[in-house]
Design an enzyme around this catalytic site. Structure first.
Site, PDB file in Angstrom:
ATOM      1  N   VAL A  26     -11.376   2.162  -5.473  1.00  0.00           N
ATOM      2  CA  VAL A  26     -10.365   3.021  -4.838  1.00  0.00           C
ATOM      3  C   VAL A  26      -9.447   3.720  -5.848  1.00  0.00           C
ATOM      4  CG1 VAL A  26     -10.340   1.745  -2.646  1.00  0.00           C
ATOM      5  CG2 VAL A  26      -8.699   1.130  -4.462  1.00  0.00           C
ATOM      6  N   SER A  76       3.337  -5.466   1.259  1.00  0.00           N
ATOM      7  CA  SER A  76       3.594  -6.898   1.051  1.00  0.00           C
ATOM      8  C   SER A  76       5.100  -7.125   1.220  1.00  0.00           C
ATOM      9  CB  SER A  76       3.192  -7.282  -0.381  1.00  0.00           C
ATOM     10  OG  SER A  76       3.717  -8.538  -0.749  1.00  0.00           O
ATOM     11  N   TYR A 119       3.086  -5.603  -9.496  1.00  0.00           N
ATOM     12  CA  TYR A 119       2.728  -5.753  -8.078  1.00  0.00           C
ATOM     13  C   TYR A 119       3.903  -5.319  -7.197  1.00  0.00           C
ATOM     14  CZ  TYR A 119       0.572  -8.069  -3.990  1.00  0.00           C
ATOM     15  OH  TYR A 119      -0.005  -8.346  -2.763  1.00  0.00           O
ATOM     16  N   ALA A 169       6.313  -3.219  -7.890  1.00  0.00           N
ATOM     17  CA  ALA A 169       6.457  -1.754  -7.932  1.00  0.00           C
ATOM     18  C   ALA A 169       5.375  -1.084  -7.103  1.00  0.00           C
ATOM     19  CB  ALA A 169       6.389  -1.271  -9.386  1.00  0.00           C
ATOM     20  N   SER A 170       4.135  -1.594  -7.208  1.00  0.00           N
ATOM     21  CA  SER A 170       3.035  -0.954  -6.459  1.00  0.00           C
ATOM     22  C   SER A 170       3.284  -1.059  -4.961  1.00  0.00           C
ATOM     23  CB  SER A 170       1.678  -1.576  -6.839  1.00  0.00           C
ATOM     24  OG  SER A 170       1.542  -2.892  -6.349  1.00  0.00           O
ATOM     25  N   LYS A 171       3.774  -2.207  -4.512  1.00  0.00           N
ATOM     26  CA  LYS A 171       3.958  -2.408  -3.070  1.00  0.00           C
ATOM     27  C   LYS A 171       5.186  -1.641  -2.555  1.00  0.00           C
ATOM     28  CE  LYS A 171       0.281  -4.921  -2.479  1.00  0.00           C
ATOM     29  NZ  LYS A 171      -0.852  -4.406  -1.703  1.00  0.00           N
ATOM     30  N   ILE A 191      -0.581 -15.172   2.558  1.00  0.00           N
ATOM     31  CA  ILE A 191      -1.748 -15.284   3.443  1.00  0.00           C
ATOM     32  C   ILE A 191      -2.875 -15.980   2.679  1.00  0.00           C
ATOM     33  CG2 ILE A 191      -3.353 -13.981   4.923  1.00  0.00           C
ATOM     34  CD1 ILE A 191      -0.361 -13.566   5.692  1.00  0.00           C
TER      35      ILE A 191
END
Ligand code: NAP
Length: 250
Positions: free
Chosen positions: A63, A142, A155, A157-159, A188
């Site tokens: 992706v 998230s 992570y 920053a990406s979310k 999860i």
């Protein structure tokens, strides 16, 4: 069936949350295009979909790679003529890192898959959704997209970025009949959290202990929520974030 005759693309659907979303959407009658890094992984999900009486196709694409993802989405449009639903679930996690322990390459990789992947997926389905004046895009963010200190800086920053992309999609394309929603799962049980949960550190134990429902979530629970959000039962929900975390970030 809530999604009869709908065509859905689910990225990262070889595993975990993406796979369960694919299975739940298929149960509701949608045809599923499973997109993941390898076709073998996607084929496993597709077999499960077929065992349930559903159908679809499995395509390989990274992706974060524009051409590969665009080609895969074009194949779905050639096969089915339209895309009703896109679920951007593909993602990677670099563990409980800090600014000091994160190297530049890792930062770029996490942003590349988690954030650029959502940007590209959205970009390549929009034209088709605009043409038929309808579509729903679900982005798997998230709780780390809402708070600092729950994951690595990359992570986190990406979310946070995914939530921004979701709001922009909803704001700009609402008039074209397109809805966009960011989901913020808590912890999860999937391959991504396997190591954290197998031998929980004091920090992981503290996180689970702090969850009011006193358990981690299951990917099926995310799948059922997505099946509702993309259906005609949720026509006025857009541009928002929905937290599904057992109360973790109350
Ligand atoms: P998972 O079981 O590891 O699934 C992630 C899937 O994404 C895998 O099938 C993986 O393929 C695929 N993938 C990774 N990089 C890709 C790429 N570049 N292109 C295409 N596919 C790629 O993890 P999960 O827990 O289900 O995570 C799904 C999403 O939920 C992620 O966005 C994650 O950040 C988010 N999330 C998870 C949790 C959690 O607690 N599990 C909480 C909040 C949010 P391979 O297996 O072949 O690598």
């Amino acid at each position: 069936m809530k999604l009869k005759d709908k065509i859905a693309i689910v990225t990262g659907a070889s595993s975990g949350i993406g796979r369960q979303i694919a299975l739940e959407l298929a149960k509701e009658g949608a045809k599923i295009a499973v997109i993941d890094l390898t076709k073998e992984g996607g084929d496993k999900t597709l077999s499960q979909i077929k065992e349930q009486g559903g159908g679809g196709i499995a395509l390989a694409a990274d992706v974060s790679q524009a051409k590969a993802l665009k080609d895969a989405i074009s194949k779905v449009i050639r096969e089915y003529g339209k895309i009703d639903i896109l679920v951007n679930s593909a993602g990677i996690f670099d563990g409980p890192e800090t600014f000091l322990t994160t190297d530049e390459e890792t930062f770029d990789k996490i942003i590349g898959v988690n954030l650029r992947g959502v940007f590209l997926g959205t970009k390549y389905v929009l034209e088709n959704m605009i043409q038929h004046h309808s579509g729903v895009i679900i982005n798997i963010a998230s709780v780390a997209g809402l708070r600092g200190g729950l994951a690595s800086p990359s992570y986190t920053a990406s979310k946070h970025g995914i939530i921004g992309l979701t709001k922009d999609t909803a704001a700009v394309y609402g008039a074209d009949g397109i809805r966009a929603i960011a989901l913020c799962p808590g912890m999860i049980q999937t391959a991504m959290t396997q190591d954290l949960l197998a031998e929980p550190s004091a920090q992981t134990q503290a996180i689970i202990g702090s969850i009011p429902l006193k358990r981690v979530g299951q990917p099926e629970e995310i799948g059922k929520l997505v099946a509702f959000l993309v259906s005609d039962q949720a026509p006025y929900i857009t541009g928002t974030t929905i937290v599904i975390d057992g109360g973790m970030i109350i």
